[in-house]
Design a protein around this motif. Structure first.
Motif, PDB file in Angstrom:
ATOM      1  N   UNK A  33      -1.763   6.927   3.346  1.00 28.49           N
ATOM      2  CA  UNK A  33      -2.114   5.659   3.978  1.00 28.49           C
ATOM      3  C   UNK A  33      -2.165   5.828   5.494  1.00 28.49           C
ATOM      4  N   UNK A  34      -3.161   5.210   6.130  1.00 26.19           N
ATOM      5  CA  UNK A  34      -3.214   5.093   7.585  1.00 26.19           C
ATOM      6  C   UNK A  34      -3.215   3.606   7.915  1.00 26.19           C
ATOM      7  N   UNK A  35      -2.258   3.174   8.721  1.00 26.62           N
ATOM      8  CA  UNK A  35      -2.056   1.757   9.041  1.00 26.62           C
ATOM      9  C   UNK A  35      -2.179   1.564  10.548  1.00 26.62           C
TER      10      UNK A  35
ATOM     11  N   UNK B 203       2.258   8.320   4.726  1.00 31.44           N
ATOM     12  CA  UNK B 203       1.766   7.170   5.480  1.00 31.44           C
ATOM     13  C   UNK B 203       1.908   7.442   6.968  1.00 31.44           C
ATOM     14  N   UNK B 204       0.884   7.052   7.727  1.00 33.43           N
ATOM     15  CA  UNK B 204       0.901   7.172   9.180  1.00 33.43           C
ATOM     16  C   UNK B 204       0.657   5.785   9.762  1.00 33.43           C
TER      17      UNK B 204
ATOM     18  N   UNK C 130      -5.651  -1.232   6.946  1.00 34.55           N
ATOM     19  CA  UNK C 130      -5.030  -0.185   6.133  1.00 34.55           C
ATOM     20  C   UNK C 130      -6.122   0.627   5.472  1.00 34.55           C
ATOM     21  N   UNK C 131      -6.032   1.954   5.593  1.00 34.68           N
ATOM     22  CA  UNK C 131      -6.994   2.841   4.956  1.00 34.68           C
ATOM     23  C   UNK C 131      -6.268   3.917   4.162  1.00 34.68           C
ATOM     24  N   UNK C 132      -7.053   4.622   3.361  1.00 34.21           N
ATOM     25  CA  UNK C 132      -6.483   5.708   2.560  1.00 34.21           C
ATOM     26  C   UNK C 132      -7.314   6.963   2.769  1.00 34.21           C
TER      27      UNK C 132
ATOM     28  N   UNK D 256       0.794  -1.228   0.000  1.00 32.02           N
ATOM     29  CA  UNK D 256       0.000   0.000   0.000  1.00 32.02           C
ATOM     30  C   UNK D 256       0.829   1.283   0.000  1.00 32.02           C
ATOM     31  N   UNK D 257       2.068   1.226   0.470  1.00 30.47           N
ATOM     32  CA  UNK D 257       2.871   2.437   0.563  1.00 30.47           C
ATOM     33  C   UNK D 257       3.275   2.939  -0.818  1.00 30.47           C
TER      34      UNK D 257
END
Length: 264
Positions: A144-146, A115-116, A258-260, A37-38
């Protein structure tokens, strides 16, 4: 800053836990899941509650610009020690910040990141909402939020494998436990965390399991040899595949969502 509640656990968490087969599996599986995802390096990554940097320092080695934020001076000292072992080029891509996750936006002076990450933190908070708000705020549009946290739907697995039958029976509807580090921990469901990030402008994209078979083996009393590189690698590959599939991922003790972030 408050007293460093993690000081007494820093060695156990940062060294012992991650030196185990399960620790290696967590790092490897999460790393592979993240790379799906990154964006490409040198994208910026904020690791909130990043501890000793076991998840984010490999990203720095891969070329990402990493900010590791943690409230614990003891954990950050461990991160600093580990950072010193990296090549100089990778060291230059890492910034360490001492701050609570609930004030992450202020601590990074409003910077927005590609990304966070927030792995293994929500379960130690009474209320996840303030931290999740900050995670989503710190993500750039399209970022991205993980989040990795305990799976409330698998709470009975650990006490059952340890043959604590009364505790297992009481755990089917439980959301709290005394975790493996000996401190109280809370668990969530994928749906709860998904709804929470969605309410802050982040659309869930995919979720994974992280530990399954290696967790069951440990709690059933089996001893896995971290020095057996071939077996460790084989274990990690099986766990990686299990984390992608139902019903296996549903039984993992922790899950990775994982979200965006939606465009502004």
């Amino acid at each position: 800053m408050t007293d460093d509640l993690w000081a007494s656990l820093a060695e156990q968490f940062a060294d012992d836990a991650y030196a185990s087969v399960k620790g290696y599996v967590r790092t490897y599986v999460m790393h592979r899941q993240l790379l799906e995802h990154l964006p490409a390096p040198p994208a910026s990554v904020l690791d909130v509650g990043g501890g000793a940097g076991h998840q984010s320092l490999p990203l720095a080695q891969a070329g990402y610009d990493v900010t590791l934020l943690d409230p614990s001076p003891a954990m950050l000292e461990r991160a600093r020690e580990r950072l010193g072992r990296l090549p100089g080029e990778a060291q230059g891509r890492v910034t360490l910040v001492e701050a609570d996750g609930e004030s992450a936006g202020e601590a990074v002076q409003g910077e927005r990141f590609a990304a966070v990450l927030c792995h293994g933190v929500l379960g130690y908070l009474e209320r996840p909402e303030p931290l999740v708000d900050q995670l989503c705020r710190c993500a750039a549009p399209g970022g991205v939020v993980s989040i990795m946290t305990g799976n409330a739907r698998a709470m009975a697995v650990r006490p059952a494998l340890e043959r604590r039958w009364d505790d297992a029976l009481a755990s089917f509807d439980a959301t709290t436990e005394i975790g493996v580090l000996g401190v109280p921990a809370r668990a969530d469901t994928v749906e709860e965390v998904g709804d929470l990030v969605r309410s802050h402008g982040v659309e869930p994209v995919r979720w994974y399991g992280v530990w399954l078979f290696v967790d069951w083996l440990e709690f059933s009393g089996a001893r896995l040899d971290p020095g057996d590189a071939e077996q460790v690698a084989a274990t990690a590959e099986v766990e990686l595949e299990a984390g992608r599939r139902d019903p296996y991922r549903q039984l993992s003790r922790v899950f990775h969502l994982v979200g965006r972030k939606r465009a502004a």
